[in-house]
Design an enzyme around this catalytic site. Structure first.
Site, PDB file in Angstrom:
ATOM      1  N   GLU A  94      15.650  32.950  15.696  1.00  0.00           N
ATOM      2  CA  GLU A  94      15.807  32.688  17.119  1.00  0.00           C
ATOM      3  C   GLU A  94      15.515  31.229  17.458  1.00  0.00           C
ATOM      4  OE1 GLU A  94      15.254  36.969  19.187  1.00  0.00           O
ATOM      5  OE2 GLU A  94      13.403  35.918  18.781  1.00  0.00           O
ATOM      6  N   CYS A 107      13.139  24.872  20.792  1.00  0.00           N
ATOM      7  CA  CYS A 107      12.206  25.429  19.808  1.00  0.00           C
ATOM      8  C   CYS A 107      13.039  26.023  18.671  1.00  0.00           C
ATOM      9  CB  CYS A 107      11.356  26.492  20.506  1.00  0.00           C
ATOM     10  SG  CYS A 107      10.209  27.312  19.408  1.00  0.00           S
ATOM     11  N   CYS A 114       8.060  34.779   7.447  1.00  0.00           N
ATOM     12  CA  CYS A 114       7.016  33.794   7.127  1.00  0.00           C
ATOM     13  C   CYS A 114       6.032  34.418   6.147  1.00  0.00           C
ATOM     14  CB  CYS A 114       6.291  33.378   8.406  1.00  0.00           C
ATOM     15  SG  CYS A 114       5.054  32.081   8.134  1.00  0.00           S
ATOM     16  N   CYS A 118       0.020  35.652   9.738  1.00  0.00           N
ATOM     17  CA  CYS A 118      -1.036  35.653  10.759  1.00  0.00           C
ATOM     18  C   CYS A 118      -0.941  36.980  11.526  1.00  0.00           C
ATOM     19  CB  CYS A 118      -0.855  34.486  11.722  1.00  0.00           C
ATOM     20  SG  CYS A 118      -0.772  32.883  10.899  1.00  0.00           S
ATOM     21  N   CYS A 121       1.010  37.364  14.948  1.00  0.00           N
ATOM     22  CA  CYS A 121       2.377  36.824  15.032  1.00  0.00           C
ATOM     23  C   CYS A 121       3.380  37.824  14.445  1.00  0.00           C
ATOM     24  CB  CYS A 121       2.433  35.509  14.261  1.00  0.00           C
ATOM     25  SG  CYS A 121       4.090  34.851  14.073  1.00  0.00           S
ATOM     26  N   CYS A 353       6.894  32.976  21.799  1.00  0.00           N
ATOM     27  CA  CYS A 353       6.270  32.396  20.640  1.00  0.00           C
ATOM     28  C   CYS A 353       5.526  33.498  19.904  1.00  0.00           C
ATOM     29  CB  CYS A 353       5.243  31.384  21.107  1.00  0.00           C
ATOM     30  SG  CYS A 353       5.419  29.808  20.377  1.00  0.00           S
TER      31      CYS A 353
HETATM   32  N1  SAH Z   1       4.348  28.506  11.530  1.00  0.00           N
HETATM   33  C1  SAH Z   1       4.101  27.439  12.414  1.00  0.00           C
HETATM   34  C2  SAH Z   1       5.137  27.280  13.496  1.00  0.00           C
HETATM   35  C3  SAH Z   1       5.687  28.530  14.113  1.00  0.00           C
HETATM   36  S1  SAH Z   1       4.563  29.491  15.068  1.00  0.00           S
HETATM   37  C4  SAH Z   1       2.717  27.564  13.003  1.00  0.00           C
HETATM   38  O1  SAH Z   1       2.097  28.597  12.858  1.00  0.00           O
HETATM   39  O2  SAH Z   1       2.270  26.582  13.587  1.00  0.00           O
HETATM   40  C5  SAH Z   1       4.512  28.549  16.569  1.00  0.00           C
HETATM   41  C6  SAH Z   1       3.274  28.769  17.419  1.00  0.00           C
HETATM   42  O3  SAH Z   1       3.286  30.060  18.030  1.00  0.00           O
HETATM   43  C7  SAH Z   1       1.999  28.694  16.607  1.00  0.00           C
HETATM   44  O4  SAH Z   1       1.017  27.940  17.234  1.00  0.00           O
HETATM   45  C8  SAH Z   1       1.625  30.128  16.550  1.00  0.00           C
HETATM   46  O5  SAH Z   1       0.298  30.263  16.279  1.00  0.00           O
HETATM   47  C9  SAH Z   1       2.020  30.620  17.916  1.00  0.00           C
HETATM   48  N2  SAH Z   1       2.076  32.073  17.999  1.00  0.00           N
HETATM   49  C10 SAH Z   1       2.359  32.933  17.014  1.00  0.00           C
HETATM   50  N3  SAH Z   1       2.285  34.203  17.438  1.00  0.00           N
HETATM   51  C11 SAH Z   1       1.950  34.157  18.740  1.00  0.00           C
HETATM   52  C12 SAH Z   1       1.757  35.157  19.746  1.00  0.00           C
HETATM   53  N4  SAH Z   1       1.904  36.448  19.481  1.00  0.00           N
HETATM   54  N5  SAH Z   1       1.429  34.751  20.980  1.00  0.00           N
HETATM   55  C13 SAH Z   1       1.319  33.435  21.261  1.00  0.00           C
HETATM   56  N6  SAH Z   1       1.513  32.451  20.368  1.00  0.00           N
HETATM   57  C14 SAH Z   1       1.810  32.800  19.112  1.00  0.00           C
HETATM   58 FE1  SF4 Z   2       3.922  32.087  10.144  1.00  0.00          FE
HETATM   59 FE2  SF4 Z   2       3.633  33.121  12.565  1.00  0.00          FE
HETATM   60 FE3  SF4 Z   2       1.483  32.272  11.217  1.00  0.00          FE
HETATM   61 FE4  SF4 Z   2       3.278  30.461  12.191  1.00  0.00          FE
HETATM   62  S1  SF4 Z   2       1.976  31.837  13.377  1.00  0.00           S
HETATM   63  S2  SF4 Z   2       2.325  30.499  10.138  1.00  0.00           S
HETATM   64  S3  SF4 Z   2       5.188  31.657  11.950  1.00  0.00           S
HETATM   65  S4  SF4 Z   2       2.835  33.976  10.615  1.00  0.00           S
END
Ligand code: SAH
Ligand code: SF4
Length: 385
Positions: A94, A107, A114, A118, A121, A353
């Site tokens: 996306e 974005c 990934c 995390c 996410c 995000c």
């Molecule tokens: N992998 C990279 C970039 C993609 S994630 C990273 O982690 O930085 C982009 C941003 O979205 C990151 O700061 C991530 O922590 C945040 N993010 C991920 N899941 C989220 C969620 N459920 N709610 C709000 N922000 C989130």
């Molecule tokens: Fe991967 Fe989501 Fe963690 Fe970013 S926030 S490193 S996209 S798992």
């Protein structure tokens, strides 16, 4: 696309020049071609009017200009737009365009899925599918620029740009879509270089941001190869909690990450790192966490971006209340930390995000789940260029 054919979208200027020379063309033809493809967003060789007809025919026979196919496009009432691109094998990524008062931010995704996993996410939940190619990464920008150009119905970049409303063009790019950009290093750097190239997208380094969960060795490489603005997904102020929230922390713990941030700043186009911190109810949002975070923030020249958590069913996590976010932010600000709270917008379309999903087949079910949940929002990227 035919395996023997060259997709011009992913070629670096240097490689395009070499390719054109190999076909017997003059080097300046490569520059013209680069401008047609990226700057003017032309997808048909026949429209490249200042190239000789036989050269255009040669190109037609050997090359494609191929971005990933669009599966869906959605538009929020506030102007936020989202595209779902098919990247094969039932995977999709996306891309989100966020118009703001003084700029338009795109974005972009770097991987389908990934590996970092995390727990807050949804991209992490789906596991890792594959790295995107440079053509697939830059193809997201190429496509959106074409759509915005067509919508404006006005001149493209470079032709009367002064009159163009800055919120209707892509003025900023953030690598904050699906995936960890620094775990797809070569392909991402290839795309970044095209974003910055004056004959391609001509974006300033300050307006292109890589967001990373903290791949320390690749942060060092990026500072040398292609320094752009840096955002680091911090999310926790100590190793014990960060090991859980950003599992990559076990490999590159906080002290190493903070040192890497300081090394990066020696070469960065901006004089601060943006720390992203997703606010999770009762997990990382206590007063003690704020106190620890102040100590962390004092070690690196930074701006702290607090992100309201966008929930999804499997996470089992909850968004901190607005009052908690406010109190947390205030503690940090009182200690002299620069804090922004990410606004949410676009809650009438299914994108956010950390909620970006990648499986086309699963898409409908996923969407139904989220709509039922009724808590969908696109965070606004607060960084100012
Ligand atoms: N992998 C990279 C970039 C993609 S994630 C990273 O982690 O930085 C982009 C941003 O979205 C990151 O700061 C991530 O922590 C945040 N993010 C991920 N899941 C989220 C969620 N459920 N709610 C709000 N922000 C989130
Ligand atoms: Fe991967 Fe989501 Fe963690 Fe970013 S926030 S490193 S996209 S798992």
């Amino acid at each position: 696309m035919d395996a023997g054919r060259v997709n011009l979208l992913g070629l670096q200027p240097r490689d395009l020049t070499a390719q054109v020379e190999q076909w017997g063309g003059k080097p300046f033809r490569a520059k013209q071609l680069l401008r047609w493809v990226h700057q003017r967003g032309v997808g048909e060789f026949s429209a490249m009017s200042d190239l000789a007809k036989d050269f255009r025919q040669q190109l037609d026979a050997r090359c494609d200009i191929a971005a990933p196919c669009v599966v869906t496009e959605q538009r929020s009432s506030d102007g936020t737009r989202k595209w779902l691109f098919d990247v094969g094998n039932n995977n999709a990524v996306e891309t989100v365009f966020i118009p703001e008062d003084d700029r338009g931010t795109l974005c972009i995704s770097s991987q389908a899925g990934c590996t970092v996993a995390c727990p807050f996410c949804s991209t992490g939940y789906q596991g890792f599918n594959r790295n995107l190619s440079t053509a697939e990464i830059i193809g997201q920008l190429w496509h959106v620029r074409r759509v915005l150009d067509a919508d404006r119905g006005t001149a493209r970049l470079g032709e009367g740009a002064a009159e163009i409303d800055p919120t209707r063009v892509v003025s900023n790019v953030v690598m904050m879509g699906m995936g960890e950009p620094l775990l797809n290093y070569d392909q991402v750097v290839g795309a970044l270089r095209l974003m910055l190239d004056d004959n391609a997208y001509g974006l300033s380094r300050r307006r292109v941001t890589v967001s990373t969960s903290g791949v320390v060795p690749m942060m060092d490489r990026l500072s040398q190869d292609c320094p752009v603005a840096l955002a680091v997904s911090l999310h926790a102020p100590n190793d014990a909690l960060r090991d859980r929230l950003v599992p990559l922390n076990k490999k590159y713990p906080l002290a190493e990450l903070l040192d890497a941030c300081n090394r990066y700043l020696e070469f960065a186009p901006r004089d601060f790192v943006t720390f992203e911190y997703v606010m999770l109810d009762g997990v990382n949002d206590t007063d003690d966490n704020a106190r620890e975070l102040i100590r962390v923030a004092r070690q690196v020249k930074c701006k702290l971006n607090l992100i309201p958590f966008n929930p999804f069913p499997q996470s089992g996590l909850k968004r901190s209340s607005a009052a908690r976010v406010k109190a947390f932010a205030q503690r940090l600000m009182d200690a002299g930390v620069i804090v922004t709270v990410r606004k949410t917008r676009g809650d009438d379309i299914d994108a956010a995000c950390g909620q970006l999903a990648g499986d086309v087949k699963d898409r409908t079910r996923l969407k139904e789940r989220r709509v039922r949940q009724g808590d969908i929002a696109i965070p606004i990227v607060e960084m100012r260029a």
